[in-house]
Design a protein around this motif. Sequence first.
Motif, mmCIF file in Angstrom:
data_model
loop_
_atom_site.group_PDB
_atom_site.id
_atom_site.type_symbol
_atom_site.label_atom_id
_atom_site.label_comp_id
_atom_site.label_asym_id
_atom_site.label_seq_id
_atom_site.Cartn_x
_atom_site.Cartn_y
_atom_site.Cartn_z
ATOM 1 N N LYS A 111 0.843 -1.191 0.000
ATOM 2 C CA LYS A 111 0.000 0.000 0.000
ATOM 3 C C LYS A 111 0.884 1.249 0.000
ATOM 4 O O LYS A 111 2.002 1.250 0.525
ATOM 5 N N THR A 112 0.367 2.322 -0.569
ATOM 6 C CA THR A 112 1.027 3.614 -0.422
ATOM 7 C C THR A 112 0.586 4.226 0.905
ATOM 8 O O THR A 112 -0.420 3.804 1.507
ATOM 9 N N GLN A 113 1.316 5.223 1.362
ATOM 10 C CA GLN A 113 0.917 5.904 2.592
ATOM 11 C C GLN A 113 -0.458 6.547 2.418
ATOM 12 O O GLN A 113 -1.287 6.532 3.335
ATOM 13 N N GLN A 114 -0.732 7.075 1.230
ATOM 14 C CA GLN A 114 -2.020 7.701 0.977
ATOM 15 C C GLN A 114 -3.161 6.683 1.054
ATOM 16 O O GLN A 114 -4.262 6.995 1.528
ATOM 17 N N GLU A 115 -2.903 5.461 0.612
ATOM 18 C CA GLU A 115 -3.933 4.422 0.689
ATOM 19 C C GLU A 115 -4.227 4.052 2.135
ATOM 20 O O GLU A 115 -5.393 3.883 2.525
ATOM 21 N N LEU A 116 -3.184 3.921 2.944
ATOM 22 C CA LEU A 116 -3.406 3.635 4.362
ATOM 23 C C LEU A 116 -4.126 4.787 5.043
ATOM 24 O O LEU A 116 -4.996 4.569 5.903
ATOM 25 N N ASP A 117 -3.768 6.009 4.674
ATOM 26 C CA ASP A 117 -4.460 7.182 5.223
ATOM 27 C C ASP A 117 -5.957 7.107 4.922
ATOM 28 O O ASP A 117 -6.799 7.383 5.788
ATOM 29 N N LEU A 118 -6.284 6.731 3.685
ATOM 30 C CA LEU A 118 -7.686 6.636 3.277
ATOM 31 C C LEU A 118 -8.420 5.578 4.096
ATOM 32 O O LEU A 118 -9.546 5.810 4.570
ATOM 33 N N LEU A 119 -7.802 4.417 4.275
ATOM 34 C CA LEU A 119 -8.456 3.349 5.026
ATOM 35 C C LEU A 119 -8.725 3.764 6.466
ATOM 36 O O LEU A 119 -9.764 3.424 7.039
ATOM 37 N N HIS A 120 -7.803 4.523 7.029
ATOM 38 C CA HIS A 120 -8.049 5.029 8.389
ATOM 39 C C HIS A 120 -9.202 6.029 8.393
ATOM 40 O O HIS A 120 -10.076 5.983 9.275
ATOM 41 N N GLU A 121 -9.237 6.903 7.427
ATOM 42 C CA GLU A 121 -10.328 7.881 7.340
ATOM 43 C C GLU A 121 -11.686 7.193 7.228
ATOM 44 O O GLU A 121 -12.700 7.685 7.729
ATOM 45 N N LEU A 122 -11.697 6.012 6.588
ATOM 46 C CA LEU A 122 -12.949 5.277 6.390
ATOM 47 C C LEU A 122 -13.295 4.381 7.577
ATOM 48 O O LEU A 122 -14.334 3.716 7.556
ATOM 49 N N GLY A 123 -12.430 4.347 8.600
ATOM 50 C CA GLY A 123 -12.814 3.654 9.816
ATOM 51 C C GLY A 123 -11.939 2.511 10.267
ATOM 52 O O GLY A 123 -12.237 1.886 11.296
ATOM 53 N N LEU A 124 -10.854 2.200 9.541
ATOM 54 C CA LEU A 124 -9.948 1.147 10.006
ATOM 55 C C LEU A 124 -9.086 1.725 11.119
ATOM 56 O O LEU A 124 -8.213 2.558 10.879
ATOM 57 N N GLU A 125 -9.328 1.271 12.351
ATOM 58 C CA GLU A 125 -8.762 1.938 13.520
ATOM 59 C C GLU A 125 -7.463 1.330 14.029
ATOM 60 O O GLU A 125 -6.639 2.029 14.620
ATOM 61 N N MET A 126 -7.277 0.021 13.834
ATOM 62 C CA MET A 126 -6.080 -0.612 14.397
ATOM 63 C C MET A 126 -5.661 -1.800 13.548
ATOM 64 O O MET A 126 -6.490 -2.527 13.015
ATOM 65 N N ILE A 127 -4.331 -1.999 13.444
ATOM 66 C CA ILE A 127 -3.745 -3.122 12.728
ATOM 67 C C ILE A 127 -2.949 -3.962 13.722
ATOM 68 O O ILE A 127 -2.177 -3.434 14.529
ATOM 69 N N TYR A 128 -3.125 -5.273 13.625
ATOM 70 C CA TYR A 128 -2.332 -6.234 14.391
ATOM 71 C C TYR A 128 -1.218 -6.755 13.490
ATOM 72 O O TYR A 128 -1.489 -7.372 12.457
#
Length: 290
Positions: A111-128
């Motif tokens: 993923k690009t940093q921008q893609e991860l940023d988007l996923l967080h904006e859409l509600g992905l709160e935590m990664i294990y």
Amino acid sequence: MIEYEGRVFRPPSEAYSLIVQVTIGCSHNRCTFCDMYKEKQFRVRPLDEIQRDLDEGRRLYRRVERIFLADGDALMCRTEHMAAILRYIRQLFPECQRVTSYGSPGSILVKTQQELDLLHELGLEMIYLGVESGSDEVLRRVNKGETAAEILHAGLMVKQAGMKLSVTAIAGLGSLELSEEHAIETAAILSRMKPDYIGLLTLLFELETPLMRDWREGRFHLMEPIEIAQETLVLLEHIDAEGSVFRANHASNYVDLRGTLNRDRAAMCQKLRRALDGTIGFKSEAFRAR
């Protein structure tokens, strides 16, 4: 009912979450110490199947506050696919407070940093994230698939996106031969990553794995409780991860430890020293399990 293929694996903190498979299995699935997902062929589930499971979850439960996206590598699906899932969750479960998933280093790094940023904006709160070790030699021997630098970069990308990061490392993974290197280098990567949560497991053999076969055939030393305690003490003495919640209270651990770094490090080290001098006992093998 909500469909689930194969055995269910989820972090302990997701015990009361709605669990929905986004992917089946693990895209790497070649770590020599791991017996998870071996009966599964990795694939990404179609969006309509996932939405049907979410619809069923909405029908079954009046209130869903947490959702865990399984299996072992949900982030490996395309960003557009994950974004559509997160948007559907937001629409269907407005009360949901947290959406989480496992993320392998490889699935983060594609993923690009921008893609991860988007996923967080859409509600992905935590990664294990499974760090396992900070030693490149240990990672190579267990066929982790990434270097310590790559794993560090993946963890920092998650944090940069504003998500919480929960990581695991495995005591005893380097065997006695690489124990000190494993402890010191793992402390180093965790110190640089500074995750929100650190879970230290202890290597345990249950089902057949390549590493278990190496142990049976004398090519790998499964460390004794006193050796694990010494390794864990070295790790804690070298770690500097202010604010990280540290837990070594999994069923696999010989000595239960819990605290917040760096505040509680001295107390946890003292407990390990008491185990090493025999003041407190180690957990019996009969009570160790995944």
